[in-house]
Write a protein that holds these residues in place. Structure first.
Motif, PDB file in Angstrom:
ATOM      1  N   VAL A 172      60.855  10.994  28.033  1.00  0.00           N
ATOM      2  CA  VAL A 172      62.192  10.524  27.649  1.00  0.00           C
ATOM      3  C   VAL A 172      62.698   9.683  28.822  1.00  0.00           C
ATOM      4  CG1 VAL A 172      64.536  11.212  27.033  1.00  0.00           C
ATOM      5  CG2 VAL A 172      62.608  12.621  26.338  1.00  0.00           C
ATOM      6  N   VAL A 173      63.192   8.493  28.531  1.00  0.00           N
ATOM      7  CA  VAL A 173      63.666   7.606  29.599  1.00  0.00           C
ATOM      8  C   VAL A 173      65.059   7.088  29.240  1.00  0.00           C
ATOM      9  CG1 VAL A 173      63.201   5.530  30.938  1.00  0.00           C
ATOM     10  CG2 VAL A 173      61.309   6.875  30.067  1.00  0.00           C
ATOM     11  N   VAL A 174      65.966   7.118  30.221  1.00  0.00           N
ATOM     12  CA  VAL A 174      67.297   6.537  30.007  1.00  0.00           C
ATOM     13  C   VAL A 174      67.610   5.576  31.153  1.00  0.00           C
ATOM     14  CG1 VAL A 174      68.213   8.486  28.718  1.00  0.00           C
ATOM     15  CG2 VAL A 174      68.466   8.428  31.190  1.00  0.00           C
ATOM     16  N   PRO A 175      68.339   4.502  30.851  1.00  0.00           N
ATOM     17  CA  PRO A 175      68.766   3.596  31.931  1.00  0.00           C
ATOM     18  C   PRO A 175      70.112   4.060  32.478  1.00  0.00           C
ATOM     19  CG  PRO A 175      69.357   2.667  29.825  1.00  0.00           C
ATOM     20  CD  PRO A 175      68.776   4.023  29.538  1.00  0.00           C
ATOM     21  N   ASN A 176      70.584   3.350  33.468  1.00  0.00           N
ATOM     22  CA  ASN A 176      71.908   3.624  33.995  1.00  0.00           C
ATOM     23  C   ASN A 176      72.925   2.874  33.136  1.00  0.00           C
ATOM     24  OD1 ASN A 176      73.799   4.644  35.748  1.00  0.00           O
ATOM     25  ND2 ASN A 176      72.670   4.046  37.567  1.00  0.00           N
ATOM     26  N   VAL A 177      74.072   3.481  32.915  1.00  0.00           N
ATOM     27  CA  VAL A 177      75.066   2.841  32.042  1.00  0.00           C
ATOM     28  C   VAL A 177      76.376   2.700  32.801  1.00  0.00           C
ATOM     29  CG1 VAL A 177      76.257   2.926  29.834  1.00  0.00           C
ATOM     30  CG2 VAL A 177      74.014   3.973  30.055  1.00  0.00           C
ATOM     31  N   TRP A 178      76.780   1.471  33.011  1.00  0.00           N
ATOM     32  CA  TRP A 178      78.041   1.188  33.682  1.00  0.00           C
ATOM     33  C   TRP A 178      78.910   0.360  32.762  1.00  0.00           C
ATOM     34  CZ3 TRP A 178      79.141   0.862  39.417  1.00  0.00           C
ATOM     35  CH2 TRP A 178      78.462   1.882  40.097  1.00  0.00           C
ATOM     36  N   ARG A 179      80.141   0.123  33.183  1.00  0.00           N
ATOM     37  CA  ARG A 179      80.987  -0.773  32.414  1.00  0.00           C
ATOM     38  C   ARG A 179      81.788  -1.645  33.370  1.00  0.00           C
ATOM     39  NH1 ARG A 179      86.521   2.013  30.225  1.00  0.00           N
ATOM     40  NH2 ARG A 179      87.177   2.928  32.224  1.00  0.00           N
ATOM     41  N   PRO A 180      82.212  -2.822  32.913  1.00  0.00           N
ATOM     42  CA  PRO A 180      82.992  -3.698  33.788  1.00  0.00           C
ATOM     43  C   PRO A 180      84.437  -3.233  33.803  1.00  0.00           C
ATOM     44  CG  PRO A 180      82.753  -4.716  31.663  1.00  0.00           C
ATOM     45  CD  PRO A 180      81.999  -3.410  31.588  1.00  0.00           C
ATOM     46  N   LEU A 181      85.125  -3.600  34.853  1.00  0.00           N
ATOM     47  CA  LEU A 181      86.548  -3.299  34.965  1.00  0.00           C
ATOM     48  C   LEU A 181      87.289  -4.564  35.339  1.00  0.00           C
ATOM     49  CD1 LEU A 181      86.755   0.047  36.972  1.00  0.00           C
ATOM     50  CD2 LEU A 181      87.202  -0.294  34.543  1.00  0.00           C
ATOM     51  N   PRO A 182      88.581  -4.631  35.071  1.00  0.00           N
ATOM     52  CA  PRO A 182      89.340  -5.782  35.547  1.00  0.00           C
ATOM     53  C   PRO A 182      89.254  -5.877  37.056  1.00  0.00           C
ATOM     54  CG  PRO A 182      90.642  -4.476  34.023  1.00  0.00           C
ATOM     55  CD  PRO A 182      89.391  -3.708  34.279  1.00  0.00           C
TER      56      PRO A 182
END
Lengths: 364, 502
Positions: B347-357
């Motif tokens: 099982v493989v997962v990537p890193n998950v980020w999000r942009p911010l103002p």
């Protein structure tokens, strides 16, 4: 040069009849193309579809292949399974092919077009032989040229992991071998279940490959109880040498009710250890449904259970869809079918058995 | 000029065909005018008749062909894709019809399965062909491995949706962006518990049809133009002005041409499931009901995932890829990249980020459900009830775990992989074998977790390995909170008053 009166015609027509014909012909072809209807003109289109007017979601306009829509809200599992045309998926992990099993299956009275079969065979020589026999009988029944009613579908799977080698009766039941064997059985059951369970299945009937006799109205009888999980009582016919007569004895001891002793033993075990029924090493004193059979009793009597075996087990598909599976690791110190009933109870389902409703196991 | 040439008398314009020429040219038979008109009409009529006959013959044959092939719609595909399919080693399709019929009445419509020859011929004692209704699969053929030249592994792409109408265009663009051979990808959606008036199902059906007919890109572009051109929506879209420029540039580039050559290629199979689970009403909340709701919510999500998985998984899938609909960007070759680790990880997962103002720091970890177990969390679990669900990020459950999100280094090696215990559900690639062993997303409290984190624990319990890629990041969309919106409107007011953005 054209006579005078034809000078009024457009230049194209004036230059000769050939051009005239070509132009008319082109107009004719264009006319056909434009005026023909949708079902005749696009003979070469990769997608053909018909318009359906009363389709609120426009799904019927979907191309013939590639897109399908299933409304799982419409799936029901009720006590009136025949009336609602509920589909039953019969799943059998098969290590050895018994003709008695197949004959019994063919005698079931539930309409075959509502039945789907699934088999999984181990990756051993025994499995090869079983596969050969199974393939022969399946082809005979499903042959499109024959007049026999056909099952709606048959799926045969070959397990990818290697199985325990010996399946002889005495070896199977040696206590130490139980954990490994049952873990592999659990994996086989899960592989079979989650790849064959489809959007149309309402019920799943787990039937062991060595159940050679059952009432022909098995499915109607079991579904009539409308229980999430329902186990029949599995006994065995044998010839009693002492009494010199044919007799029956209990076979499947995995249908039981939890006892205080069982809980006490569980609390003292390591996380990785399991409890298996029917061994003097680990006396749990659980009430076993196998011993509750009453020959004069009502076959429809139900009893609540905590653990079940897989010889003849009817499960509503929503129980499996919610995630109840056969753990191949110690789960509350239980494994495979008994672990499954524990998991179903954790999900909020109740487990029942029919002590007076018998199905018979093969006698080796 | 002619005036000056003596002796040469040129008369008025010479006729095109002079009598002089006529003497030497072979004479054409003279036709009367009415004769000519009659003849040309006759010829035209013959041509029309001929054309009609040819048309009927060709069209009729086409109709017959289509009727016979109603059962195997696959054969209606273009020649090119048929050839491509042959190259994948399939012996030929035997499909039951997957045509949509009235919702209540359906045959056991299984989609096309490969023909049965493989694997059974050496077993067969008789040489009858296997009937259409019988399918045989050797699961050993469907164990996941890294992608190589002869890759024929089928991937099942699973996407649970709830009230996702707004993100559907984004999701479809991401799907088209995937460079993995679309012909090897089966897609399945589950639409559940949408609120009244939500049009997720209709929009989804519209877009999937367009996708499979290869008309989705123009449709989305048209919609985008219409949406953008229609003016102001309200302050909630103002936040886009405040997102970092380089991020916006990256997003623009990700969704503009040139596209990869598989971009508009239709997928092998798309299934849309609909199932409503109803609101789950918890009972006996304490004051910390917020945290308790999380547990219930995660169990419901686990249930939804299990329904989708069990309905869509087939024996011939080698990989299963779970994907959330609201991912903004991810690399097009994410599948091939994550499959590289098949030798060691299941099982493989990537890193998950999000942009911010920009005024909030440009970016932020998004998924905190991917973590490595800690001793503190284990002892915490022992102190809890059987039914308590530990949720990350709440003070009530101090777990002191190492989160994949926080060990990210933007300059780090994207190939680096670490062992995880819990995973988040935004983007999970798992071998189908894991699910065939019984792993799923528990809708009950399993080892004091539910849904994806319990899945990670269950998978490890079964003896598989779970890996996370700390430096390989995909980006979730940014949804501003109330506080963010207030801050943005404050900045807007300041800008209007003072005329500059700083």
């Amino acid at each position: 040069m054209l006579p005078l009166k034809y000078r009024r015609l457009p230049r194209l027509f004036r230059s000769g009849p050939v051009n005239f014909i070509v132009v008319i012909g082109a107009l004719v072809i264009l006319g056909f193309y434009l005026l023909s209807t949708d079902t005749t003109s696009k003979a070469n289109s990769p997608y053909k579809y018909r318009k359906v007017d009363n389709d609120p979601f426009d799904f019927a306009q979907a191309p013939g292949d590639h897109i399908t829509h299933y409304d799982l809200n419409k799936l029901t599992s009720t006590s009136d399974s025949l009336k609602h045309k509920e589909r039953v998926l019969i799943l059998t992990p098969m290590a050895k092919f018994h003709q008695g099993y197949w004959d019994n299956l063919l005698k079931l009275s539930y309409p075959r077009d509502l039945l789907e079969l699934g088999f999984i065979l181990p990756r051993t020589k025994e499995g090869d032989e079983a596969l050969r026999s199974l393939e022969k009988v399946v082809k005979r029944v499903q042959n499109p040229k024959s007049k026999t009613p056909k099952f709606s579908g048959v799926t045969i799977l070959r397990q990818d992991t290697d199985a325990v080698e010996s399946q002889a009766e005495k070896d199977r039941h040696a206590f130490k071998a139980q954990k490994k064997r049952r873990s592999q059985m659990a994996t086989a059951r899960n592989s079979l279940l989650f790849t064959t369970l489809g959007p149309f299945t309402s019920w799943v009937l787990w039937l062991d490959a060595d159940v050679v006799e059952s009432p022909t109205s098995l499915i109607e009888d079991l579904t009539a109880h409308n229980k999430a999980i329902l186990a029949a009582n599995c006994w065995q016919r044998f010839y009693d040498d002492e009494k010199k007569e044919n007799s029956i004895r209990p076979y499947d001891y995995n249908n039981w009710v939890e006892s205080d002793e069982g809980l006490r033993i569980a609390s003292q075990l390591d996380d990785d250890e399991i409890i298996v029924e029917g061994y003097a090493d680990m006396a749990t004193f659980r009430p076993l449904m196998a011993h509750f059979y009453d020959a004069n009793g009502d076959p429809n009597v139900e009893m609540q259970l905590d653990g079940v075996g897989g010889t003849c087990l009817l499960v509503k598909s929503e129980v499996h869809r919610d995630g109840a599976m056969f753990p191949n690791f110690p789960f509350y110190h239980l494994i495979e079918t008994e672990g499954f009933s524990k998991m179903a109870k954790r999900l909020g389902y109740e487990v029942f058995g029919l002590p007076n409703y018998l199905v018979y196991h093969y006698n080796e | 000029m002619q005036r000056f040439v003596r002796g040469f008398k040129k008369g008025p314009e010479l006729p095109i065909s002079s009598d002089y020429d006529d003497e030497f040219k072979p004479k054409r038979p003279r036709r009367s005018t009415s004769n000519m008109v009659r003849r040309s009409f006759l010829v035209a009529g013959m041509l029309i008749f001929l054309g009609f006959v040819i048309y009927m013959v060709v069209g009729g044959q086409g109709n017959l062909r289509n009727q016979r092939n109603q059962g195997s719609p696959r054969s209606q595909r273009s020649q090119k894709s048929q050839r491509a399919q042959k190259n994948q080693g399939y012996q030929g399709y035997q499909g039951d019809s997957t045509l949509y019929k009235a919702q209540s009445e359906k045959s056991s419509g299984s989609s096309d399965f490969p023909a049965i020859q493989s694997g059974l011929t050496e077993m067969a004692s008789d040489s009858d062909p296997m009937p259409d209704t019988v399918h045989y699969f050797d699961m050993k053929n469907y164990e996941g491995s890294a992608v190589d030249k002869s890759n024929d592994q089928r991937v099942l792409l699973l996407i649970p949706l709830r009230n996702g109408e707004k993100v559907l265009p984004l999701m479809f663009r991401n799907m088209m962006n995937m460079t993995y051979n679309h012909d090897l990808v089966d897609v399945a959606f589950l639409v559940s518990d949408c609120s009244k008036g939500d049009k997720t199902l209709e929009t989804l059906s519209k877009y999937t049809k367009a996708l499979q007919q290869q008309t989705l890109l123009p449709l989305l572009e048209k919609k985008h133009k219409r949406v953008v051109g229609s003016g102001v929506f309200g302050s909630s879209d103002m936040y886009e002005k405040y997102l970092p420029e380089d991020y916006k540039e990256r997003v623009r580039k990700a969704f503009s041409p040139p596209y990869h050559d598989q971009y508009a290629k239709p997928f092998h199979n798309i299934e849309i499931f609909q199932k409503d689970f109803g609101q789950v009403i918890g009972q006996g909340f304490s004051d910390r009901h917020d945290v308790k709701i999380q547990g219930i919510r995660r169990k419901l999500m686990g249930r939804a995932r299990n329904w989708l998985l069990s309905a869509a998984l087939k024996p011939y899938h080698s990989w299963v890829y779970w994907r959330d609909a609201d991912i903004e960007t991810s690399p097009g070759d994410i599948l091939q990249f994550m499959m590289k680790f098949a030798g060691d990880f299941d099982v493989v997962v990537p890193n998950v980020w999000r942009p911010l103002p920009t005024f909030l720091g440009n970016e932020q970890p998004y998924d905190l459900n991917s973590w490595i177990e800690s001793d503190a969390a284990i002892s915490l679990a022992h102190s809890l009830d059987e039914d308590d669900v530990i949720v990350e990020g709440y003070a009530e459950y101090p777990t002191w775990r190492a989160h994949l999100a926080y060990i990210r280094d933007p300059q780090g090696n994207p190939d680096e992989i670490v062992d995880l215990d819990g995973v988040g559900g935004v983007s999970i690639l798992a071998k189908a074998q894991v699910f065939r062993n019984g792993a799923n997303f528990p809708a009950f409290t399993f080892m004091n977790h539910a849904e994806t984190e319990a899945f990670g624990k269950m998978v490890k319990r079964m003896g598989f390995r779970v890996g996370g890629l700390p430096h390989y990041t995909i980006w979730h969309i940014y949804e501003p909170s109330q506080d963010d919106l207030q801050e943005i409107s404050k900045l807007e007011r300041k800008k209007r008053r003072f005329g500059s953005s700083k």
